[in-house]
Scaffold this active site. Sequence first.
Site: not given
Ligand code: IPE
Ligand code: IPE
Ligand code: MG
Length: 248
Positions: A28, A76
């Site tokens: 993340d 997602n």
């Molecule tokens: C969790 O991260 C999913 C992945 C890293 C693939 P998210 O960014 O989707 O989680 P939330 O929305 O902060 O809980």
């Molecule tokens: C994790 O990074 C990757 C996926 C969830 C696909 P994020 O896209 O959630 O990055 P932040 O949390 O918005 O910084």
């Molecule tokens: Mg994230």
Amino acid sequence: MTLFNRRQKQDAQVDFQNLPRHIAIIMDGNGRWAKKRNMPRSYGHGVGAETFRTIATYCKEIGLEYLTVYAFSTENWKRSQEEVGAIMGLLKKYLLEAIGQMERDRVKMEFFGDLSALTPELQELCEQTREISKRYDGCQVNICLNYGGRDEIVRAAKAYAQDCLEGKADPNHLTEERFGGYLFSKGVPDPELIIRPSGELRLSNFLPWQSAYSEFYFTDVLWPDFDKEELHRAIAAFQHRSRRFGGV
Ligand code: IPE
Ligand code: IPE
Ligand code: MG
């Protein structure tokens, strides 16, 4: 003392003879990493994919048995079409490169999640990767794609109920272990250590069944900046924990 020496000194002490068997990582922070650089979120996902490659290769080098990474959750899809499209594009690029390099890297790859929501082309690439992987042993990397922990449990419950209807299973004989055999993670030991970078202190639907007794390591580092030293810190922290599993 040079900067290099000082860095080495600060590096966490890991006992490589006593590694956990299975580490899971919620990759993340890609979006925030890109935003800090005034770049589009997709740029962060691209750099995050490189971090994954580096960490997966390193895990194999140190002899880790299982690495499970959260790449795309069932939630997602709520993101913009543009971002989802960019992530799927990167996934295709990654799988094509991985297939090309598998003979060299010999990393076994598996996928957890409902792949049927991916394009037929991506599904085919996942299938190919899986097939080639059967030839290897050693480190197994499980990539969670369109994965949701609750979805995984509901699917398992449905499949189990179906087996009961067909007389192949009997509820009186259901055990945790048998139920585990219906999950995507069938045959894989539970992760002893779950790492979440990016400063968020939650699971976000990642491995709720398998994490019942996992140790957690949270760090503010954003995934594209995650490196071997950070992994060492997580493992060293894990090695200092006292795991009691309900005993004394
Ligand atoms: C969790 O991260 C999913 C992945 C890293 C693939 P998210 O960014 O989707 O989680 P939330 O929305 O902060 O809980
Ligand atoms: C994790 O990074 C990757 C996926 C969830 C696909 P994020 O896209 O959630 O990055 P932040 O949390 O918005 O910084
Ligand atoms: Mg994230």
